[in-house]
Design an enzyme around this catalytic site. Structure first.
Site, mmCIF file in Angstrom:
data_model
loop_
_atom_site.group_PDB
_atom_site.id
_atom_site.type_symbol
_atom_site.label_atom_id
_atom_site.label_comp_id
_atom_site.label_asym_id
_atom_site.label_seq_id
_atom_site.Cartn_x
_atom_site.Cartn_y
_atom_site.Cartn_z
ATOM 1 N N SER A 568 -94.214 111.409 61.421
ATOM 2 C CA SER A 568 -92.887 111.215 61.998
ATOM 3 C C SER A 568 -92.256 112.590 62.272
ATOM 4 O O SER A 568 -92.801 113.363 63.048
ATOM 5 C CB SER A 568 -92.029 110.347 61.080
ATOM 6 O OG SER A 568 -90.893 109.874 61.739
ATOM 7 N N ASP A 653 -93.956 100.961 67.609
ATOM 8 C CA ASP A 653 -93.117 101.859 66.813
ATOM 9 C C ASP A 653 -91.695 101.892 67.370
ATOM 10 O O ASP A 653 -91.488 102.167 68.554
ATOM 11 C CB ASP A 653 -93.720 103.261 66.816
ATOM 12 C CG ASP A 653 -93.156 104.154 65.732
ATOM 13 O OD1 ASP A 653 -92.002 103.949 65.322
ATOM 14 O OD2 ASP A 653 -93.869 105.072 65.300
ATOM 15 N N HIS A 688 -94.071 101.835 63.096
ATOM 16 C CA HIS A 688 -93.957 103.174 62.546
ATOM 17 C C HIS A 688 -94.741 103.357 61.250
ATOM 18 O O HIS A 688 -95.264 104.430 60.978
ATOM 19 C CB HIS A 688 -92.480 103.490 62.293
ATOM 20 C CG HIS A 688 -92.187 104.947 62.124
ATOM 21 N ND1 HIS A 688 -92.437 105.882 63.111
ATOM 22 C CD2 HIS A 688 -91.649 105.643 61.086
ATOM 23 C CE1 HIS A 688 -92.063 107.079 62.690
ATOM 24 N NE2 HIS A 688 -91.593 106.957 61.466
#
Length: 716
Positions: A568, A653, A688
């Site tokens: 991330s 995501d 995600h």
């Protein structure tokens, strides 16, 4: 829209050629030392416009908000096929690692139960099953399954229960379900006396839930369908049609996140509004669901707070005149004016107050000092007699467990370190005695075989960066070991030295595992965060590189055997490091990486953009545009040698859109001047967090480790 397509053109001939080259059917499935060729994405003219200047983005076409475009899906599948061809050479290694990693999971396990009303609640896992089973036991010990997520997941490629909350009378349970990975939840209501779900439901929600005391009114949050921002608090009466849900609060400022919850004592419902530099809390008596919310203190820039309720007063953690936060209190009758707040625990320059829990006789504080997270107990009637829960280890983490009762002297907390599995204790705040409730059982693991250490790297500006280390006992600090270096370094999120069972598959093979506590987190206090964001963001990247240099110089690692990992915003870190200092790394692992910083932050239709202007800056304005452009991994890709890189993403995501890493990889393929592998995997049915099942997640980690070990074997 901040982005306008001025020069988009489509060539049917080029498109057909590209699809022929990149379609899965055309990919050579040979192993990584033969003829498999990487997909080369077509370049299509596109201009990204901004007040500070325009930029060409030939891979912008890979953005598809519907996630159904044939060209886009063909490219992603082609990359997956290419990766499958590459890793076919070391399938046996991947399988071995997967078996090892899963072998450290106690497959049939139960959490420590907690008391709520007449029941003990806990979470169970059964051997061979991917998902948790939520259960409760009555006073006679009769167990009831309240939710089996394995049954919910039947026929689904993804399943996540984002939250569940039992009603005050414990007869109903509200829970939130996401079956795509997009974090857009459906509310479901289960009658715990019958096990049946209500036919009426709401969709497009965030995961948060708050109950009124009438056991029939719920407060939930409706998300904007485009930006996915949590914008509208809805009051819903169970059993009514979805369109009868009543709007009770709407947030107009799109820089705020929002969630709802009940206070620990259940007396109030809270609407929490949170921005990088400011917060606001609204409260409502849970006995009066049709009443009006009151504001604890109006929002102001550079003013943050959070609150819980105890015996008619609000206990508040705040940065009011306290960069590292202090704890204050105010009577409920005096809310609305922060000048009425009275100090309880004062600010200290060397201690960052992370969290707190309130009890009838004690205040428990989870704080950071010297980069460690520990717990301080403060008696209400003798605040000068505060005491700490001690540890014998050099690097460790203590955090609050679930504490649902205020009228108790027992605090539950979890202790963990790099060599100590998660351990739950019950701590008697009146006597200082503690009881071990449970230590997670880790099969095929012996803590006595490993050692941990702390070292400090010197950054280029002289700042000392703490580093937590794990290695096998008998490790020789002679500069021959491979290194696996992890960091995050954004949002004030600290990378604590928690136990991580998967990492021993590398440590047992001679790796040193390092957690770099770089600026951008809050390990060393609030200023540590301030020095790693906005116009100081580059400190995050240079800190990471300086930690690598330090570990090599101190002979913890061989200079040609350094591997970095981040996900991330940590994937942004990996992308920046790849551009700035590729020569220091044999390989980099970038999971769901935020790499297209400027284009994303220019587009307010993309989820999370507006919430994060105070984290990264708003590129519509100078000097942020130039500064962000100077480190944005996608924009800074250049003709140079890069290390081996493994990139992963999820098609659904909602945090970092799949097209950011897709564009980055496409651009790297046309610029990198080396022969190192560049692999890109898209999970076509996840978001995600990757796969939703516990064993499926372990398989993804095994694939990453196999990628690393194969590279190491090739170099050796």
């Amino acid at each position: 829209m901040a982005l306008k397509n001025r020069l988009y053109t489509t060539s049917l001939v080029l498109s057909a050629l590209w699809l022929a080259a990149c379609s899965p059917a055309s990919q050579n499935t040979a192993t990584n030392d033969t003829t498999a060729q990487p997909p080369i994405a077509e370049q299509r003219p596109y201009v990204v416009e901004s007040p500070q200047g325009n930029r060409q983005d030939p891979y912008y076409w890979l953005r598809d908000d519907s996630r159904t475009d044939a060209d886009v899906l063909a490219y992603l599948e082609a990359e997956n096929t290419y990766y499958d061809a590459y890793r076919a050479d070391y399938t046996e290694l991947t399988d071995t690692l997967e078996s090892e990693i899963i072998g450290r999971i106690k497959q049939d396990d139960t959490s420590v139960p907690y008391q709520k009303g007449d029941y003990l609640y806990s979470v169970k896992y059964e051997a061979g099953k991917e998902y948790p089973i939520y259960v409760r036991a009555d006073q006679e010990g009769t167990e009831q399954v309240v939710l089996d997520v394995n049954k919910l997941a039947e026929g689904q490629s993804y399943m996540n229960v984002g939250n569940l909350a039992v009603s005050p009378n414990q007869q109903l349970m509200a829970y939130m379900v996401d079956n795509t990975g997009r974090r857009q939840y459906e509310l479901r209501i289960r009658d715990l006396t019958t096990g049946e779900d209500n036919a009426q439901t709401l969709t497009g929600l965030s995961a948060s839930i708050a109950w009124a005391k009438d056991n029939e009114t719920l407060f939930v949050i409706e998300n904007d369908p485009q930006t996915l921002l949590s914008t509208r608090v809805m009051k819903y009466r169970i059993g009514e049609p979805a369109d009868t849900a009543e709007l009770v609060y709407e947030e107009k400022d799109n820089t705020f996140y929002m969630w709802v919850n009940n206070t620990t004592d259940g007396e109030y419902i809270q609407i929490n509004l949170d921005q990088t530099v400011s917060t606001e809390v609204h409260v409502l008596d849970a006995d009066e669901p049709d009443g009006k919310f009151q504001v604890l203190a109006p929002r102001e820039r550079d003013f943050q707070y959070s609150a819980d309720h105890l015996d008619g007063r609000w206990i508040i953690r705040t940065d009011l005149d306290a960069p590292n936060f202090q704890v204050m209190q105010v009577a409920h009758e005096e809310i609305g004016d922060k000048t009425k707040w009275q100090p309880l625990v004062e600010h200290r320059d060397d201690v960052f107050i992370q969290d707190f829990a309130v009890f009838s006789n004690y205040l428990a504080i989870n704080e950071r000092s010297d980069g460690l997270r520990r717990i301080r107990i403060v008696p209400w009637d003798a605040p000068d007699e505060a005491k700490f829960i001690a540890s014998d280890e050099e690097a460790y983490v203590t955090v609050f467990e679930r504490n649902v009762q205020q009228d108790t002297d027992t605090l539950r907390y979890t202790y963990s370190s790099l060599t100590t599995p998660s351990t739950v204790y019950a701590y008697d705040m009146s006597t200082g005695e503690q009881e071990l409730l449970k230590q997670n059982e880790v099969p095929n693991f012996d803590a006595s075989l490993y050692e941990t250490a702390r070292t400090w790297a010197t950054a280029e500006d002289g700042t000392k960066i703490p580093v937590s280390l794990l290695y096998k006992k008998g490790f020789k600090q002679d500069g021959s070991a491979p290194l696996y270096q992890y960091a995050y370094g954004s949002y004030g999120s600290s990378s604590d030295p928690y136990f991580r069972s998967t990492i021993f598959s590398l440590v047992d093979r001679g790796f040193v595992y390092a957690i770099a506590h770089i600026r951008g987190g809050q390990e060393m206090g609030r200023q540590w965060y301030e020095d790693g964001k906005l116009l100081k963001k580059i400190n995050t990247f240079t800190d990471y590189i300086d930690v690598t240099k330090h570990l090599v110089a101190e002979k913890y690692a061989h200079p040609d055997k350094v591997f970095g990992m981040g996900g991330s915003a940590g994937g942004l870190l990996m992308g920046a490091v790849a551009n700035m200092a590729p020569e220091h790394y044999r390989g980099l692992m970038a999971h769901v990486p935020f790499v297209d910083v400027v284009t994303t932050m220019l587009d307010e239709s993309i989820p999370l953009t507006t919430n994060e202007f105070d984290e990264w800056g708003n590129p519509k304005n100078q000097p942020y545009y130039d500064y962000m452009l100077s480190y944005s991994p996608y924009d800074q890709v250049k003709k140079q040698d890069y290390p081996a890189i493994l990139v992963t993403t999820g098609l659904h995501d909602s945090q970092v859109q799949y097209f950011e890493p897709a564009k980055w990889v496409a651009k790297l393929r046309t610029h990198k001047t080396d022969a190192n592998p560049l692999m890109f995997k898209t999970n076509m049915s996840a978001g995600h967090g990757g796969s939703s099942g516990r064993f499926a997640r372990m398989k993804e980690i095994a694939e990453e480790y196999a990628f690393i070990l194969n590279l190491l074997q090739e170099r050796n």
